[in-house]
Scaffold this motif. Structure first.
Motif, short mmCIF file in Angstrom:
data_model
loop_
_atom_site.label_atom_id
_atom_site.label_comp_id
_atom_site.label_asym_id
_atom_site.label_seq_id
_atom_site.Cartn_x
_atom_site.Cartn_y
_atom_site.Cartn_z
N MET A 1 15.46 -28.43 16.60
CA MET A 1 16.43 -27.37 16.37
C MET A 1 15.75 -26.02 16.61
SD MET A 1 18.41 -26.47 12.86
CE MET A 1 19.28 -24.94 12.72
N SER A 2 16.52 -25.11 17.15
CA SER A 2 16.04 -23.75 17.32
C SER A 2 17.23 -22.81 17.12
CB SER A 2 15.41 -23.53 18.70
OG SER A 2 16.38 -23.66 19.71
N GLY A 3 16.93 -21.55 16.95
CA GLY A 3 17.99 -20.56 16.78
C GLY A 3 17.41 -19.17 16.83
N PHE A 110 14.71 -9.39 18.97
CA PHE A 110 15.16 -10.76 18.73
C PHE A 110 13.96 -11.69 18.71
CE2 PHE A 110 14.63 -10.91 23.23
CZ PHE A 110 14.31 -12.23 23.51
N ASN A 111 14.13 -12.80 18.04
CA ASN A 111 13.17 -13.89 18.06
C ASN A 111 13.95 -15.20 18.07
OD1 ASN A 111 10.31 -13.01 17.89
ND2 ASN A 111 10.99 -11.98 16.04
N VAL A 112 13.52 -16.13 18.90
CA VAL A 112 14.08 -17.47 18.93
C VAL A 112 13.07 -18.37 18.22
CG1 VAL A 112 14.85 -19.40 20.35
CG2 VAL A 112 15.30 -17.04 21.09
N LEU A 113 13.46 -18.88 17.05
CA LEU A 113 12.57 -19.74 16.28
C LEU A 113 12.81 -21.20 16.65
CD1 LEU A 113 12.89 -18.12 12.72
CD2 LEU A 113 11.32 -17.54 14.58
N GLU A 114 11.70 -21.96 16.66
CA GLU A 114 11.76 -23.37 17.03
C GLU A 114 10.91 -24.18 16.07
OE1 GLU A 114 11.90 -25.09 21.36
OE2 GLU A 114 9.87 -24.44 20.88
N GLY A 115 11.41 -25.32 15.64
CA GLY A 115 10.67 -26.18 14.74
C GLY A 115 9.94 -27.29 15.48
N LEU A 127 15.29 -19.57 9.72
CA LEU A 127 16.32 -18.79 10.42
C LEU A 127 17.24 -18.09 9.43
CD1 LEU A 127 17.39 -21.03 13.41
CD2 LEU A 127 16.72 -18.62 13.52
N ALA A 128 17.65 -18.79 8.39
CA ALA A 128 18.54 -18.18 7.39
C ALA A 128 17.86 -16.97 6.75
CB ALA A 128 18.93 -19.20 6.33
N ALA A 129 16.58 -17.11 6.41
CA ALA A 129 15.85 -15.99 5.80
C ALA A 129 15.70 -14.84 6.79
CB ALA A 129 14.49 -16.46 5.31
N ALA A 130 15.38 -15.15 8.05
CA ALA A 130 15.20 -14.11 9.06
C ALA A 130 16.51 -13.39 9.34
CB ALA A 130 14.63 -14.71 10.34
N ARG A 131 17.60 -14.13 9.43
CA ARG A 131 18.90 -13.51 9.69
C ARG A 131 19.33 -12.62 8.52
NH1 ARG A 131 21.31 -19.01 12.31
NH2 ARG A 131 20.66 -18.57 14.46
N PRO A 135 18.80 -6.92 9.19
CA PRO A 135 19.15 -5.50 9.08
C PRO A 135 18.04 -4.68 8.40
CG PRO A 135 21.02 -6.87 8.43
CD PRO A 135 19.83 -7.78 8.57
N ALA A 136 17.43 -5.24 7.36
CA ALA A 136 16.33 -4.53 6.68
C ALA A 136 15.12 -4.43 7.59
CB ALA A 136 15.97 -5.24 5.37
N PHE A 137 14.87 -5.47 8.37
CA PHE A 137 13.76 -5.45 9.32
C PHE A 137 13.96 -4.32 10.34
CE2 PHE A 137 11.54 -7.49 13.08
CZ PHE A 137 10.26 -7.22 12.63
N GLY A 138 15.18 -4.20 10.85
CA GLY A 138 15.48 -3.11 11.78
C GLY A 138 15.25 -1.75 11.13
N THR A 139 15.65 -1.60 9.89
CA THR A 139 15.44 -0.34 9.16
C THR A 139 13.95 -0.07 8.98
OG1 THR A 139 17.57 -0.53 8.06
CG2 THR A 139 15.92 0.88 7.00
#
Length: 152
Positions: A1-3, A110-115, A127-131, A135-139
């Motif tokens: 899985m990746s996202g 962007f980052n595409v994460l892969e397991g 992915l859930a944590a990164a998503r 917005p805070a990361f962008g800030t």
């Protein structure tokens, strides 16, 4: 899985200066608290093939990470891929920069994460944590960049 996760932010600095700041991965600890140490190999200006080696702390665990620059199109496009062997890696990541009419810069990250292995079970949580943090990361990127680059 990746996202993928993505963030978009507008920075009140010119595109050339924002690109130079972001292309020097040694600045990452200024906006990414998970990065504890980072170095550039070779110790020359960033270009295609440059590697950034870091120690990061995620979920209480330290891991070694290596990212290789795969595309470098100043001042609008930067791409990287993780070459280290971890359970969850960044298959592809990047910055797209767009100059705005008033001397500001729109940055899309962007980052595409892969397991891999056990990471196939963990990548969804990562992915859930990164998503959630995107917005805070962008800030944090905006704040750190504007602090590092004097207003023109």
């Amino acid at each position: 899985m990746s996202g993928e996760f993505k963030a978009v932010v507008e920075i009140d600095r010119p595109v050339q200066e924002v690109f130079a700041y972001l292309a020097d991965g040694r600045n990452d600890p200024q906006f990414s608290p998970r990065v504890q140490r980072i170095e550039r190999v070779p110790e020359t200006p960033t270009t295609v093939g440059t590697v950034f080696r870091s120690t990061v702390k995620d979920a209480g665990m330290k891991t070694a990470r290596e990212f290789r620059i795969t595309e470098f199109e100043a001042p609008v496009r930067l791409r990287w891929a993780e070459v280290s062997k971890n359970s969850v890696t960044v298959r592809e990541g990047g910055y797209d920069l767009e100059p705005l009419a008033d001397g500001r810069t729109r940055v899309t990250i962007f980052n595409v994460l892969e397991g891999h292995g056990l990471g196939k079970l963990l990548v969804g949580l990562a992915l859930a944590a990164a998503r959630k943090d995107a917005p805070a990361f962008g800030t944090r990127i905006k704040t750190a960049t504007e602090k590092a680059i004097a207003p023109g």
